[in-house]
Design a protein around this motif. Structure first.
Motif, short mmCIF file in Angstrom:
data_model
loop_
_atom_site.label_atom_id
_atom_site.label_comp_id
_atom_site.label_asym_id
_atom_site.label_seq_id
_atom_site.Cartn_x
_atom_site.Cartn_y
_atom_site.Cartn_z
N PHE A 128 0.83 -1.20 0.00
CA PHE A 128 0.00 0.00 0.00
C PHE A 128 0.87 1.25 0.00
O PHE A 128 2.03 1.24 0.40
CB PHE A 128 -0.95 0.03 1.21
N VAL A 129 0.27 2.33 -0.49
CA VAL A 129 0.81 3.68 -0.36
C VAL A 129 -0.30 4.51 0.27
O VAL A 129 -1.43 4.52 -0.21
CB VAL A 129 1.21 4.28 -1.72
N ARG A 130 0.03 5.21 1.38
CA ARG A 130 -1.02 5.88 2.15
C ARG A 130 -0.68 7.37 2.36
O ARG A 130 0.45 7.72 2.69
CB ARG A 130 -1.17 5.20 3.52
N LEU A 131 -1.68 8.20 2.13
CA LEU A 131 -1.60 9.59 2.56
C LEU A 131 -1.94 9.60 4.04
O LEU A 131 -3.10 9.64 4.43
CB LEU A 131 -2.57 10.46 1.76
N ARG A 132 -0.91 9.53 4.85
CA ARG A 132 -1.10 9.23 6.27
C ARG A 132 -1.47 10.45 7.10
O ARG A 132 -2.23 10.35 8.06
CB ARG A 132 0.17 8.59 6.84
N ASP A 133 -0.93 11.60 6.74
CA ASP A 133 -1.15 12.76 7.60
C ASP A 133 -1.03 14.05 6.80
O ASP A 133 -0.07 14.24 6.06
CB ASP A 133 -0.14 12.76 8.75
N VAL A 134 -2.01 14.93 6.93
CA VAL A 134 -1.96 16.27 6.38
C VAL A 134 -2.36 17.23 7.50
O VAL A 134 -3.44 17.09 8.07
CB VAL A 134 -2.91 16.45 5.17
N THR A 135 -1.47 18.18 7.80
CA THR A 135 -1.73 19.12 8.89
C THR A 135 -1.50 20.55 8.40
O THR A 135 -0.45 20.86 7.82
CB THR A 135 -0.83 18.85 10.10
N PHE A 136 -2.47 21.40 8.64
CA PHE A 136 -2.36 22.82 8.32
C PHE A 136 -2.47 23.59 9.63
O PHE A 136 -3.40 23.37 10.42
CB PHE A 136 -3.48 23.24 7.36
N SER A 137 -1.52 24.49 9.87
CA SER A 137 -1.49 25.19 11.16
C SER A 137 -1.17 26.67 10.98
O SER A 137 -0.60 27.08 9.95
CB SER A 137 -0.47 24.55 12.10
N TYR A 138 -1.52 27.44 11.98
CA TYR A 138 -1.21 28.87 12.00
C TYR A 138 -0.70 29.23 13.39
O TYR A 138 -1.31 28.91 14.41
CB TYR A 138 -2.46 29.71 11.69
N ASP A 139 0.45 29.91 13.41
CA ASP A 139 1.05 30.40 14.64
C ASP A 139 0.84 31.91 14.72
O ASP A 139 1.18 32.66 13.78
CB ASP A 139 2.55 30.10 14.69
N LEU A 140 0.28 32.37 15.82
CA LEU A 140 0.03 33.79 16.02
C LEU A 140 1.35 34.54 15.98
O LEU A 140 2.36 34.09 16.55
CB LEU A 140 -0.68 34.00 17.35
N ASN A 141 1.36 35.70 15.31
CA ASN A 141 2.61 36.45 15.17
C ASN A 141 3.05 37.07 16.48
O ASN A 141 2.26 37.21 17.42
CB ASN A 141 2.48 37.51 14.07
N GLN A 142 4.32 37.47 16.52
CA GLN A 142 4.91 37.93 17.77
C GLN A 142 4.25 39.21 18.27
O GLN A 142 4.10 39.41 19.49
CB GLN A 142 6.42 38.16 17.59
N THR A 143 3.86 40.08 17.36
CA THR A 143 3.22 41.33 17.79
C THR A 143 1.93 41.06 18.55
O THR A 143 1.68 41.63 19.62
CB THR A 143 2.93 42.21 16.55
#
Length: 979
Positions: free
Chosen positions: A904-919
Motif C-alpha cells: 500500500f501507499v497511504r496519505l497518512r497525515d496532512v496538517t495545516f497550522s497557524y502560529d500567532l505572530n509575535q506582535t
C-alpha cells in the motif's frame, strides 16, 4: 486600505555582503530580515543582499541553518557587511545513547531519532516512529492498542521480537499508551549492536529510548494543548447486498442441480429471511456494529527552572471512541519531573508518572458481523437483541448480543518512577556517580458480567473477575569519568552495576448460572458453577557493564562496550552471558585533503560489530515442571487431585544471541541544505529458542532447546533537503527508505531424506533460505473451465487449478513451494513535505509498505446454501467463467489458500497550522498560540481485498475473522497555547 508604518515612512536602500571565516568570497542563502516586519532578502551566489529600510533605522536579523543568528542595528548605515560564525551548539546536537548523552558528531553507532519537533500535536508515541528508517510500525486502528513494532526485521522464531523500551534511563515495563506524547522531549531508536549492547541480554530486537521533558525557562511556562475530532471507516470490506445474497443462493442452486426460479426464492431461504425480503427489511453487518468514531484530548503542563531546581509537571486526559461499538479508551496521565541541586556536588530528583486507562466494554463481534445474513433480524420488537438473526438456522450469532448484555469494567494502571542522586567527585574533575532506584507498580483488572437474556429458556448468566498485579524494581549504580589529555585526546568511561527484580501474580474467578444477578460480578458466590485459578512468578537479574568512548583529534572515534547479564530464567549451566561490541568512526571532512571541497560540509564513516541477547522465554521454562489434573477412579467415585509431569527441563538452555555488523555514512552538503545517512547492516541470530518435539516414549512430548540461525540484512536511507529558503517561504523534505531481507539460515541440522540438504520444518512453515513468515502452498494457475480435458479427480469446472511443479502428472503435496512471505514488508518508505509561509505551515506525510502478502481465504464460498453472508468478491458460474474466483461448489480438495498483496501507499497525515505572530503575542502576553487542522489516513492505494492492508492479518479460514477492524480516517482540530 491598511498600510504598515514602515511602508509609509521614507525608505533607504541597505546593501552588504555576508561571508564566513572559511569563505571570504561570500555566503549564499542567508536570510536577511528587517526585525518586526515582513521585509527581507536572501544573499545571492556572491553573498550579496539588498533591501529597503526606513530612514529611522531598525534591526537586521541575519540567519541561516548551521550558523549563529546575528542582529545588527542599522543606525545611519547604508552598507552592512557581516562575517557569520558557525553554530557549534547546533552542529553538536546532543542525543541520548543509554546511561548518558553524547554529541551527535561523536556517535559511532546506529541511532535514529523520531523528530518530534516535526510531528503534530495530536501524534501518538507509536505514530511518531512511522517513517523512521529501519522501524516497522503496523497500526491496528483501535483505541488503546499499541500495534506491532519491529526494528530491522524479525530475529526470533518463537520468542518475543518487540524492542526494549527505556523511559528516562530505566527499562519500562508498561504499555506505550501509558505515556503521554506531550510529555516526551526526545525519542531515539538504537539499531545496531554498538548502540544496543549497553543493554545486553534484552537488546536483540533494538531499543527505544524515550526522554521526558524538563524545565527550560527561568520564568514558569504553562502550556495547554487540546484537540477534538471525528473518525470514519477508511475503507470497508464489501459484503453481499440483499440482491447479491439472493443471486448467490440462486447460482448455488443452479450449480447444485436444484431448481432456481427467482420467483420462488422465498422457498429457497429461511422463513425469517423470506418474511424480511417480502417486507423490504434488510441489514448491513458493518452498519449494525459501527459507532461514530470520536477523539478528544486535553494536556496541561507547567515547567520552569531556577539556579537549583528544575521541574516539569503535567496532566492529561483523553477520550477515544473507536469505529466498532464499545471499542473505547479513556486515559488520564500525570507526571512530575523534579530535580534539585542541594550542594554544588550533589543533585537529587525524581521522574514519576502515573497512568490510568479505562478500556471497559465488550466490543461487537466483527466475525459475526461478517457472517450475519443481510435478511436477518437483529432485535425483537422491544429492542432486545436476538441470539441468532436467523433463528431458523442458527448459523451466525448476533454480533451485538454479547456487547449489549455485558457489564464490563477493564482498568489498567501503571505507576512508574525513578528516584536518583548524582554526586560529582570534588577531588577528581570529571568523575561522577549516579544511583537510580526505580520502583514500578502495575494493576490490571477485567471484570465482566453477562446478564440474563430474557428471550432464552436457559440460564445464560456468567461472570468473571480477573486481577493482575506486578511489581518491578531496578537498582543501578553508574560511575562515569570524562578526561581530556591535551588537545588531541578525549575519552569517557561508564561503568554500571545493577539489579532488577520482577514479581507478578494473577487470579481468575468465574461463576455461571446466577439465580440472582443484581450484584453482577461483585458476588461470584451466587453462581451455581464456580471456578478459580491463580498463578505467580518472579524473575531476578544482575548486570555489569563497561563502556569507553575515545576521540583522537576529534575526528577518529572509538567506542567499546561490554555487558554481562545474569537471569534466573535460564538453566544452571548458563545463568550468565557476556555481550561485547565495538565501533569506529572517521570524520573525513576534518582531514586536510577535504578542505577544498566546499560543497561538502560533513562526511563521516561508521563501522560497528557486536553481539546482544534475547531472553525470549517465560520464567521456569528451563526447569522440569509438573502440572495437576483431576481423575475419577471407578464409576461414581470422587475425583482426586494428582500431579503429573508436563515439561522436560534443559540444563543447557541459553540466550538467543544476535551478532550485527553495521556500515554507515553520515553526510551534509551545500551548507547543510542536504543531509542524511546511508546504512547497511547484516545480523545473525543464533541459538534460537524453539520447543522441539521428542518421542513420547520419553514421557514428554517436547523440550525447549537452542537451535537454528536467522539472518537479517538490509539498507536504510534517510535524507533531508532544504528545498526553498526565503524570508517568507520555506519548503523542506524528509525522505526515508528501508529494505530488509529476512531468512532462516538453518534449523535442526537434520537431513532425514539424505538429499544432502538440511531439512525444512514444514509443520511450522520454516524453510531454509526463506523468511520466517513464509507461506508454503500450491502455485495458483487459474480456474478449471467448462471443456477442459485435464481436470483431475475430485475437481470440476469452477475449481482452482494449480501448477504441477515437479512435472510428474500428479497433483500432490510434492508440488508445493514457498509462494511468498508476510508480516514483514521488504520495503518501506516515508515522504514528508513541510511548507511554511509567514506564520502558516502545511505538512504532508506519505508512507508505504511493499513486498508482503497474506492468505485471504474469505474468497472461498461460505456455505452458500445456508444463511451466511460473506465478501462480495465475485464467483465463477458457467455463464461467467472467471479465471480468478472459484465456483460456489468449490470444496478446496487440495487445501490450498488464496493470497492477496498487502502492498500500500497511504496519505497518512496532512496538517495545516497557524502560529500567532509575535506582535499579537506581545499584546496578549502569551508565549505562543497555534491552531491546527489535521487529517489522518485520508487515502490509501492498495489491491488488498480486506478493510486495510496494514492491520490485515492471515485470513486462513473462510468462516470470517475478528481481525477485520477498519483503519479510521480521522479529522481533527486543535489549539496549543503557552504563556
Amino acid at each position: 486600505m491598511a498600510t504598515s508604518n514602515t511602508s509609509l515612512a521614507q525608505q533607504r536602500t541597505v546593501t552588504g555582503t555576508v561571508t564566513t571565516e572559511d569563505n571570504p568570497l561570500g555566503l549564499p542563502g542567508v536570510n536577511v530580515l528587517l526585525k518586526g516586519t515582513a521585509t527581507g532578502s536572501v544573499t545571492d551566489i556572491d553573498g550579496k543582499y539588498t533591501l529597503d529600510a526606513p530612514e529611522t533605522g531598525g534591526v537586521l536579523v541575519f540567519s541561516m541553518i548551521g550558523f549563529q543568528s546575528v542582529e545588527e542595528e542599522i543606525g545611519n548605515r547604508s552598507e552592512i557587511n557581516l562575517v557569520m560564525v558557525e553554530d557549534i551548539a547546533g552542529l553538536e546536537e546532543v542525543v541520548v545513547v543509554g546511561y548518558g548523552t553524547q554529541v551527535k558528531r561523536n556517535v559511532t553507532g546506529s541511532i535514529a531519532s523520531a523528530d518530534l519537533t516535526r510531528s503534530n500535536d495530536d501524534v501518538t508515541v507509536t505514530e511518531a516512529m512511522v517513517g523512521v528508517p529501519g522501524v516497522q510500525f503496523t497500526e491496528t486502528g483501535r483505541p488503546g492498542q499499541v500495534g506491532n513494532i519491529l526494528i530491522r526485521g524479525q530475529n526470533s522464531l518463537s520468542g518475543s521480537n518487540s524492542p526494549l523500551i527505556v523511559l528516562d534511563g530505566i527499562i519500562f515495563s508498561g504499555n506505550l499508551n501509558d505515556i503521554s506524547p506531550r510529555d516526551i522531549q526526545s525519542m531515539e531508536i538504537l539499531k545496531d549492536a554498538s548502540s544496543t549492547a549497553i543493554y545486553g541480554s534484552r537488546a536483540a530486537n533494538g531499543v527505544i529510548l524515550i526522554t521526558s521533558k524538563a524545565g527550560t525557562s527561568e520564568t514558569p511556562v504553562i502550556s495547554i494543548n487540546t484537540y477534538t475530532g471525528v473518525s470514519e471507516w477508511g475503507s470497508e470490506l464489501k459484503l453481499l447486498s440483499p440482491e447479491r445474497y439472493i443471486q448467490r443462493r440462486l447460482d448455488w442452486r443452479t450449480q447444485s442441480g436444484l431448481p432456481a426460479d427467482p420467483a420462488s426464492i422465498g422457498n429457497y431461504i429461511s422463513a425469517t429471511e423470506a418474511a424480511n425480503l417480502e417486507n423490504g427489511v434488510s441489514l448491513d453487518g458493518w452498519d449494525e456494529i459501527s459507532q461514530q468514531g470520536r477523539t478528544s484530548s486535553l494536556d496541561l503542563n507547567i515547567s520552569g527552572k531556577s539556579k537549583s531546581t528544575n521541574y516539569f509537571l503535567s496532566a492529561s486526559i483523553s477520550d477515544d471512541e473507536g469505529l466498532i461499538y464499545n471499542d473505547n479508551q479513556k486515559r488520564s496521565t500525570f507526571r512530575a519531573n523534579i530535580s534539585t541541586t542541594i550542594k554544588p556536588w550533589l543533585q537529587i530528583g525524581t521522574n514519576t508518572m502515573f497512568s490510568h486507562r479505562d478500556l471497559s466494554g465488550i466490543s461487537a463481534s466483527l466475525n459475526d458481523a461478517y457472517r450475519v445474513s443481510p435478511l436477518g433480524t437483529m432485535y425483537y420488537e422491544d429492542g432486545s437483541p436476538t441470539q441468532f438473526p436467523v433463528p431458523d438456522e442458527q448459523a451466525a450469532g448476533n454480533p451485538m448480543r454479547t456487547s449489549l448484555l455485558s457489564d464490563n469494567n477493564e482498568i489498567r494502571e501503571n505507576l512508574f518512577s525513578n528516584f536518583f542522586a548524582k554526586l560529582d567527585a570534588p577531588f577528581l574533575e570529571g568523575l561522577s556517580y549516579r544511583v537510580n532506584f526505580s520502583p514500578s507498580f502495575q494493576w490490571n483488572h477485567d471484570y465482566n458480567f453477562v446478564r440474563q437474556d430474557k428471550n432464552v429458556s436457559f440460564n445464560s448468566t456468567s461472570a468473571r473477575k480477573a486481577n493482575e498485579r506486578q511489581y518491578n524494581w531496578v537498582l543501578e549504580n553508574i560511575l562515569t569519568y570524562n578526561k581530556s589529555i591535551g588537545e588531541d585526546h578525549n575519552f569517557d568511561v561508564t561503568l554500571l552495576f545493577g539489579r532488577n527484580h520482577v514479581e507478578a501474580e494473577s487470579t481468575l474467578a468465574t461463576g455461571e448460572q446466577f439465580n440472582v444477578d443484581v450484584l453482577g460480578y461483585n458476588n461470584l458466590g451466587l453462581g451455581e458453577i464456580q471456578r478459580i485459578s491463580s498463578s505467580a512468578f518472579s524473575v531476578d537479574m544482575i548486570s555489569y557493564m563497561a563502556r569507553v568512548n575515545y576521540q583522537f583529534k576529534n575526528r577518529y572515534l572509538l567506542t567499546l562496550t561490554a555487558r554481562k547479564d545474569g537471569s534466573s530464567v535460564f538453566s544452571v549451566n548458563n545463568k550468565y552471558a557476556t555481550f561485547p561490541s565495538g565501533s569506529i568512526a572517521w570524520i573525513l571532512t576534518d582531514e586536510g585533503f577535504m578542505k577544498n571541497m566546499e560543497r561538502v560540509d560533513m562526511l563521516k564513516l561508521r563501522v560497528s560489530y557486536g553481539s546482544v541477547g534475547n531472553q525470549a522465554i517465560e520464567p521456569y521454562q528451563s526447569l522440569t515442571l509438573s502440572s495437576t489434573a483431576r481423575y475419577v477412579y471407578g464409576d461414581g467415585g470422587a475425583s482426586s487431585l494428582g500431579v503429573i509431569t508436563s515439561t522436560l527441563g534443559n540444563d543447557d538452555l541459553t540466550w538467543e544471541t544476535t551478532t550485527t555488523a553495521n556500515l554507515a555514512m553520515d553526510f551534509e552538503f551545500f551548507q547543510r541544505r542536504i543531509s542524511g545517512t546511508f546504512e547497511f547492516y547484516n545480523s545473525n541470530t543464533e541459538d534460537l529458542l524453539v520447543r522441539r518435539n521428542i518421542p513420547v516414549m520419553n514421557g514428554y512430548t517436547s523440550i525447549l532447546t537452542n537451535v537454528g540461525d536467522v539472518n537479517n540484512r538490509g539498507i536504510e536511507l534517510s535524507l533531508t533537503t532544504d528545498n526553498i529558503r526565503k524570508p517568507k517561504f520555506n519548503w523542506s523534505t524528509d525522505f526515508t527508505f528501508s529494505y530488509n531481507q529476512n531468512k532462516i539460515v538453518h534449523l535442526f541440522n537434520t537431513d532425514l531424506d539424505e538429499d544432502g540438504q538440511e531439512d525444512d520444518n514444514i509443520a511450522n512453515s520454516w524453510f531454509i533460505g526463506q523468511p520466517i513468515n513464509s507461506y508454503y502452498d500450491y502455485v495458483f494457475d487459474g480456474i478449471y473451465q467448462v471443456g477442459d480435458d485435464d481436470i483431475p479427480a475430485g475437481s470440476q469446472p469452477g475449481f482452482v487449478r494449480v501448477k504441477d511443479l515437479n512435472g510428474d502428472g500428479v497433483l500432490n503435496p510434492d508440488d508445493r513451494t514457498v509462494v511468498g512471505s508476510g508480516n514483514i514488508p521488504k520495503y518501506q518508505f516515508g515522504l514528508r513535505n513541510n511548507f511554511n509561509y509567514n506564520n502558516f505551515s502545511l505538512s504532508i506525510f506519505i508512507n508505504a509498505m511493499q513486498g508482503w502478502i497474506a492468505p485471504f481465504n474469505l474468497i472461498n464460498p461460505l456455505v452458500p446454501g445456508r444463511s451466511l453472508n460473506q465478501i462480495d468478491a465475485g464467483w465463477w458460474t458457467a455463464e461467467n467463467q472467471l479465471n480468478t474466483r472459484p465456483s460456489l461448489l468449490y470444496t478446496n480438495p487440495l487445501n490450498t489458500s488464496w493470497y492477496s498483496s498487502r502492498d500500500f501507499v497511504r496519505l497518512r497525515d496532512v496538517t495545516f497550522s497557524y502560529d500567532l505572530n509575535q506582535t499579537a503575542l506581545d499584546k496578549l502576553k502569551l508565549n505562543g498560540v497555534k491552531v491546527y487542522v489535521t487529517g489522518k489516513n485520508l487515502a490509501t492505494l492498495t489491491d488488498w481485498l480486506g478493510t486495510d492492508p496494514e492491520n490485515g492479518g492471515a485470513y486462513t479460514s473462510s468462516q470470517g475473522n475478528n481481525n477485520l477492524y477498519p483503519m479510521p480516517k480521522t479529522f481533527l482540530v486543535g489549539l496549543n497555547v503557552s504563556f
